[in-house]
Write an enzyme that holds these catalytic residues in place. Structure first.
Site, PDB file in Angstrom:
ATOM      1  N   GLN A 196      25.208  42.431  39.549  1.00  0.00           N
ATOM      2  CA  GLN A 196      25.069  41.334  38.567  1.00  0.00           C
ATOM      3  C   GLN A 196      24.866  39.987  39.265  1.00  0.00           C
ATOM      4  OE1 GLN A 196      27.267  43.806  38.351  1.00  0.00           O
ATOM      5  NE2 GLN A 196      27.841  44.298  36.257  1.00  0.00           N
ATOM      6  N   ASP A 237      37.315  38.995  31.905  1.00  0.00           N
ATOM      7  CA  ASP A 237      37.132  39.960  30.804  1.00  0.00           C
ATOM      8  C   ASP A 237      38.378  40.068  29.943  1.00  0.00           C
ATOM      9  OD1 ASP A 237      35.160  40.861  33.053  1.00  0.00           O
ATOM     10  OD2 ASP A 237      34.410  41.547  31.111  1.00  0.00           O
ATOM     11  N   ASN A 247      38.686  40.887  35.859  1.00  0.00           N
ATOM     12  CA  ASN A 247      37.269  40.492  35.951  1.00  0.00           C
ATOM     13  C   ASN A 247      36.558  41.539  36.805  1.00  0.00           C
ATOM     14  OD1 ASN A 247      35.132  38.577  35.317  1.00  0.00           O
ATOM     15  ND2 ASN A 247      35.160  38.011  37.477  1.00  0.00           N
ATOM     16  N   LYS A 248      35.277  41.350  36.990  1.00  0.00           N
ATOM     17  CA  LYS A 248      34.454  42.312  37.721  1.00  0.00           C
ATOM     18  C   LYS A 248      35.094  42.747  39.030  1.00  0.00           C
ATOM     19  CE  LYS A 248      31.417  43.858  36.752  1.00  0.00           C
ATOM     20  NZ  LYS A 248      31.510  45.212  36.143  1.00  0.00           N
TER      21      LYS A 248
HETATM   22  O1  MRU Z   1      30.381  44.784  33.692  1.00  0.00           O
HETATM   23  P1  MRU Z   1      29.982  43.416  33.240  1.00  0.00           P
HETATM   24  O2  MRU Z   1      28.680  42.964  33.830  1.00  0.00           O
HETATM   25  O3  MRU Z   1      30.015  43.296  31.730  1.00  0.00           O
HETATM   26  O4  MRU Z   1      31.108  42.459  33.800  1.00  0.00           O
HETATM   27  C1  MRU Z   1      31.047  41.089  33.506  1.00  0.00           C
HETATM   28  C2  MRU Z   1      32.098  40.288  34.159  1.00  0.00           C
HETATM   29  O5  MRU Z   1      32.965  40.788  34.825  1.00  0.00           O
HETATM   30  C3  MRU Z   1      32.074  38.810  33.865  1.00  0.00           C
HETATM   31  O6  MRU Z   1      32.534  38.088  34.962  1.00  0.00           O
HETATM   32  C4  MRU Z   1      32.981  38.528  32.665  1.00  0.00           C
HETATM   33  O7  MRU Z   1      32.637  39.351  31.586  1.00  0.00           O
HETATM   34  C5  MRU Z   1      32.931  37.103  32.230  1.00  0.00           C
HETATM   35  S1  MRU Z   1      31.396  36.688  31.461  1.00  0.00           S
HETATM   36  C6  MRU Z   1      31.471  35.078  30.931  1.00  0.00           C
END
Ligand code: MRU
Length: 348
Positions: A196, A237, A247-248
């Protein structure tokens, strides 16, 4: 920006397919809730606020599909259930679906016709999307106050416009600071396994001419040791009552590194990401995804067939590593439990 992450146009949900970025800018026209559910599951739309918004519109599409059914409200609740099963970690999904569930419940209580309930569901989804943009702007303004002219910020994953209805959360702070005339540069972690950071954050920032340098995840430590970044800002998240942050995957490592190098570590997130029902981060359900995401890279197999794989999509950063949580109400830097509760309650 000449693209939209999600757009509701004439009763169709138009979703930018993020799995194809940066190579192709293609949209999915979702007319059925199943298409939205699949898009969330496959990360064609991703990022906590964006999946909440997509799901809210998914409920509208599902309600329309079942408008002639005798058990209309029961069917809509099943649609909500199906959308809730797509991804487990980002609480914004459940927050948005709960809002739609309440619309159905109150419509049922008032004995409204399916068409009337569908109109209310549509209004609610439009409000959720519009509010998100306003909230992110505020997050951006608070976040920008932390950034001084000439700073370089490290971010992980994508917490930008692609993850929200506009501006982003972590990237909103950078955008607003740049708008204010500050020179801000960004280091973007590539964010294995789904990239990402490389595919989305680098793309988004380059489109706006914000200087971005891409690094692989294992370079963050050196970048910090060499004094190349002065702040870290990431999204979230789910944030629990005590301030722990999901978070990720990889965020936790970045937070530990930041502490070691005395670099402030900020989390930017709307209050809808705060889950007061969970006491601490140990209670957050962490999504595990397919092994093939780890065993292949860009379509090429990079691991021996049959190797055992662990692929958690998120990790949990204990609040002791967090310098501040940037929300639409302000920046929390301590007394986490009380402040988060007070601000969250003010939005309910
Ligand atoms: O797996 P993803 O791409 O949905 O993960 C996204 C994240 O971890 C973002 O950092 C999080 O959702 C915050 S988005 C403002």
């Amino acid at each position: 920006m000449n693209w939209n992450t999600i757009e509701w146009r004439n009763g169709v949900l138009i979703i930018l397919d993020q799995t194809l970025l940066p190579g192709e800018t293609k949209y999915i026209n979702a007319e059925r809730y199943e298409t939205v559910a699949e898009a969330i599951r496959r990360l064609q739309v991703r990022g906590a606020p964006a999946i909440g918004i997509a799901a809210a519109f998914g409920v509208v599409l599902g309600a329309r599909q079942f408008r002639h059914e005798p058990d209309f409200c029961g069917q809509v609740n099943r649609v909500i259930q199906k959308l809730a099963e797509t991804r487990p970690t980002a609480v914004n999904l459940f927050w948005a679906l709960d809002r739609q569930k309440k619309v159905v419940q109150s419509g049922k209580g008032l004995e409204l016709k399916p068409e009337q309930i569908i109109n209310r569901l549509e209004k609610e989804a439009i409000t959720i999307a519009a509010d998100d943009a306003v909230i992110n702007r505020k997050i951006g303004e608070f976040g920008a106050s932390l950034l001084k002219d000439g700073m370089t910020v490290l971010t992980h994953c994508n917490a930008g416009a692609l993850a929200t209805s506009a501006y982003g959360t972590a990237l909103a702070a950078i955008r607003v600071a740049v708008e204010q005339g500050k020179k801000i540069a960004v280091y973007a972690d590539e964010t294995r396994p789904l990239l990402q950071g490389a595919r989305l954050t680098a793309w988004e920032l380059m489109q706006e001419g914000i200087p971005v340098t891409l690094i692989t995840d294992n370079m963050a430590a050196s970048v910090m040791r060499l004094g190349k970044v002065q702040a870290v800002i990431v999204g979230a998240d789910r944030i629990t009552a005590n301030g722990d942050v999901a978070n990720k995957i990889g965020t936790y490592g970045v937070a530990v590194l930041a502490k070691e190098h005395r670099i402030p570590f900020y989390v930017a997130a709307p209050l809808s990401t705060i889950d007061l029902k969970l006491k601490n981060g140990e209670e957050i359900p962490i999504e595990e995804r397919a092994a093939t995401e780890v065993t292949s890279f860009g379509g090429t197999v990079v691991a021996p067939a049959g190797v055992k794989v662990f692929n958690p999509a998120f990790d949990m950063t204990p609040v002791r590593y967090v310098t501040g949580i940037i929300t639409e109400c302000g920046i929390v830097t301590g007394d986490w439990e009380n402040t988060l509760k007070k601000w969250k309650d003010s939005t309910i």
